[in-house]
Enzyme design. Structure first.
Site, short mmCIF file in Angstrom:
data_model
loop_
_atom_site.label_atom_id
_atom_site.label_comp_id
_atom_site.label_asym_id
_atom_site.label_seq_id
_atom_site.Cartn_x
_atom_site.Cartn_y
_atom_site.Cartn_z
N ASP A 387 0.91 -1.18 -0.36
CA ASP A 387 0.18 -0.01 -0.09
C ASP A 387 1.36 0.92 0.01
OD1 ASP A 387 -2.39 2.06 0.22
OD2 ASP A 387 -1.97 1.41 2.49
N THR A 389 0.03 4.52 1.51
CA THR A 389 0.02 6.01 2.20
C THR A 389 0.13 5.15 3.34
OG1 THR A 389 -1.44 7.22 1.10
CG2 THR A 389 -2.07 7.52 2.82
N ASP A 589 -1.07 -0.94 6.76
CA ASP A 589 -1.48 0.48 7.62
C ASP A 589 -2.56 0.50 8.26
OD1 ASP A 589 -1.38 2.58 6.04
OD2 ASP A 589 -0.42 3.94 7.35
#
Length: 701
Positions: A387, A389, A589
């Protein structure tokens, strides 16, 4: 308390506490006191000699000042309740091992032969009985082999060999039990909640964010989608779907309705709820985690299970080899020599110890691996998916621009955005709240119940008007928000280098909030190291627009990227990779990453991310350095190499002992000594570190 500095070197201090003695509890207090210093990486305290070793970064004055201010009374009052320590257990097992060795030496040197013989016969009864019970159950396991070897040795009058075999078996079993318990406890502590605050409701229903220590039994706590239940309690309001993976090992969400008992550590996947607290922080959760781990096969990797199965399958061959030797030679000592050697002990002991030791080594790097099987899968992995961000970026985005529309003002729109975003665990939401706080904007609750749409945005009603904030897809497609003609030029002029949040009131675009999230400086090197360690394909999945994603992908050197993806798109991509026979690691996250983390062969969460991501993930990396991923891949590769090395050694060395015993070259006592000594030495070798690089964090170039 006073301390004497014994040795000082860059990044390391060794001291002695100027006290006569130190209890286990006092050592735990001192360790917790020092670990509160941000620059301290590791603390080792030997309470029996009052020795303290501190590994740190930066200025040692911070450590010495903290030590100078230490006293037990102050530490007890200021530190949060301590998690369980394994210090007492380690001391107990050390004393037990030393006691066993001393007892064996005293028995051999001080007791007369008749007494030693009587003791040997008495101590052999449990193992012989266990062997008979196993035979009665029509099973052939290592218990049968141990019982037959001890029994035959005694029948031939070789009580010394029988006693030595039993002593080495007890020693190995105690060592395995200690290592397993220590690893399980370390794993349970690493899975403990990292929750520091909660949304508490007062008698009037007003919400306030308070420290968890201020919440007690009887209080009402509001828990939003994506948050973890901080305490045990009874569901007072709201129908929710709870993920209880950290407590039960099952990742399938469970429906809970008002009146149901719920437990700390469960994560709200759908809905919001009000919880009436029944327990204090950490109460009983630790014991539930330990029981869950011990009752499941979660720690077992495939190679461990194969080793245990192979060990049991080889038992009949060992018995058959001993019988064949006796039939061919009619020589009892030769047959007993073959019987004294088996493959089971070494295979069953060294493999789990290697895995648990690797998990402990990862834990020293602040990497939580929730089972040995995940290390095995990491070693097999050929595809890693990131991912963007909070994973490839620093997870500290900042609001750089607020563009108002529809006659609104910057300050008012930022205030409204912060009011909505403060409830949800995402780095972008935190950036909005932080920007409002830095501008001194007060954003008291002014909305009705909020609705959080995973990976899209937030919706609520303010002054009777529907207010939404979120991604372009959510605001303009799902919510059909309109852009007024007079705002069109300003909207088209928004910088493409920024990520944008869109805020709309009553169906009209009211503001765009520009977010800048810089890339992690070590990200490019981390990707290069992953490629070097055996990863053939690195992929970036992001919800950003394609031009921004392409720029980032080129800068990092990823092999492939996908832009403007939704959570279901990430899951579909992983399914496609797995269908192509690839072993996939997913690193994320946020709440929107949880479906992909659950679906991947190994889900890895960044420690600074959302609680639900950490709970669902198979591995959690707390260190703020992506190069730890390459280190973990190297550790997994080294672990599989050690397991293969152990397997070849066990088969080759024990096979040679059996051959030499059958030929009459090795007598039974010496054959047993070599076999058990090699098993013990192999187990001790399995406990050594796999990675020899220094523990300190490398500087980013």
């Amino acid at each position: 308390m006073r301390f004497q500095i014994l040795h000082r070197s860059p990044g390391r201090l060794r001291l002695r506490a100027c006290v006569r003695s130190m209890t286990v509890g006092q050592a735990d207090l001192l360790e917790a006191w020092l670990l509160c210093i941000p620059s301290v990486e590791r603390v080792v305290i030997q309470e029996n000699i009052c020795s303290v070793t501190v590994c740190y970064r930066g200025d040692p004055a911070l450590v010495t000042e903290r030590l100078a201010a230490f006293c037990y009374e102050t530490a007890e009052q200021t530190l949060p309740p301590l998690q369980r320590s394994s210090r007492a257990m380690n001391r107990a097992y050390k004393e037990k091992l030393v006691g066993m060795v001393l007892a064996q030496l005293c028995k051999r040197w001080l007791l007369p032969a008749p007494v030693r013989t009587a003791l040997c016969v008495c101590q052999s009864v449990p193992r012989i009985v266990a062997a008979l019970k196993t035979l009665c159950a029509r099973r052939l396991t290592v218990d049968v082999l141990d019982g037959v070897a001890i029994g035959v040795s005694q029948l031939t009058g070789d009580y010394t060999t029988a006693g030595s075999v039993m002593f080495l078996l007890r020693l190995g079993e105690t060592l395995e039990e200690w290592t397993h318990k220590r690893s399980v406890e370390d794993l349970a502590r690493s899975m403990a909640l990292q929750v520091e605050s909660a949304w508490k409701l007062d008698q009037n229903g007003r919400q306030s964010l308070v420290p968890l220590s201020d919440v007690g039994p009887g209080d009402l706590v509001l828990v939003h989608t994506g948050h973890v239940l901080p305490l045990d309690g009874i569901l007072e309001q709201g129908d929710v779907m709870l993920n209880q993976a950290s407590l039960t090992g099952e990742s399938v969400p469970v429906a809970k309705r008002p009146g149901a008992a719920v437990y700390a550590g469960s994560v709200v996947e759908e809905g919001n709820c009000v919880l009436r607290v029944t327990g204090t922080a950490g109460e009983n959760r630790y014991d539930r985690i330990v029981k869950m781990i011990e009752d499941s096969e979660r720690l077992k990797s495939g190679v461990e299970l194969q080793a245990a199965s192979l060990a049991d399958r080889l038992v009949p061959w060992c018995l058959g080899g001993s019988l064949l030797t006796w039939l061919l030679t009619r020589n009892v000592p030769r047959a007993v020599s073959v019987l004294m050697v088996d493959f089971s002990c070494a295979l069953k002991l060294s493999m789990p110890l290697s895995v648990l030791s690797a998990m402990r080594e990862a834990g020293n790097r602040k990497i939580t691996v929730k089972g040995g099987k995940f290390l095995e899968r990491i070693s097999q992995a050929d595809t890693v998916i990131f991912d963007k961000t909070g994973t490839l970026t620093k997870a500290c985005p900042t609001v750089t621009k607020v563009v108002p529309f529809h006659g609104q003002t910057q300050t008012e729109m930022l205030r409204v955005a912060a009011c909505l975003e403060e409830h949800f665990p995402h780095s972008v939401a935190n950036a909005v709240v932080r920007a409002a706080r830095e501008q001194g904007l007060d954003h008291e609750e002014m909305h009705s119940e909020v609705e959080y749409v995973v990976a899209h945005g937030i919706a609520t009603r303010i002054a009777g008007k529907r207010t939404v904030i979120g991604s372009r897809h959510f605001v303009f497609e799902d919510e059909a928000v309109q852009i007024l003609p007079e705002d069109r030029d300003a909207f088209e002029a928004l910088e493409q280098s920024l990520s944008w949040l869109y805020l709309a009131v009553d169906g009209v675009l009211s503001a765009a909030i520009g977010i800048f999230d810089p890339l992690r400086p070590e990200a490019k090197q981390a990707l290069a190291e992953l490629h070097a360690s055996g990863i053939g394909k690195a992929v970036m999945l992001t919800g950003d627009n394609r031009s921004t994603a392409a720029t980032i992908a080129e800068a990092l050197g990823v092999d492939e990227f996908r832009a403007e993806v939704l959570p279901e798109d990430k899951a579909d991509y992983i399914k496609a990779e797995q269908a192509a026979d690839r072993t996939v690691i997913m690193i994320g996250d946020g709440i929107n990453d949880t479906p992909a983390l659950s679906l991947a062969d190994v889900g890895i969460a960044v420690g600074s991310g959302a609680t639900i991501a950490r709970e669902v993930a198979d591995v959690v990396i707390a260190a703020e350095d992506l190069r730890e991923l390459a280190w973990l891949k190297g550790l997994s590769n080294a672990l599989m190499g050690r397991i293969r090395q152990n397997y070849h050694f066990v088969m080759g060395f024990n096979g040679a002992l059996i051959l030499l015993g059958a030929l009459g070259i090795l007598p039974p006592a010496f054959s047993a000594l070599l076999h058990n000594s090699s098993t013990l030495l192999l187990s001790l070798h399995s406990l050594t570190n796999l990675m020899n690089e220094p523990e300190h964090r490398r500087d980013v170039p």
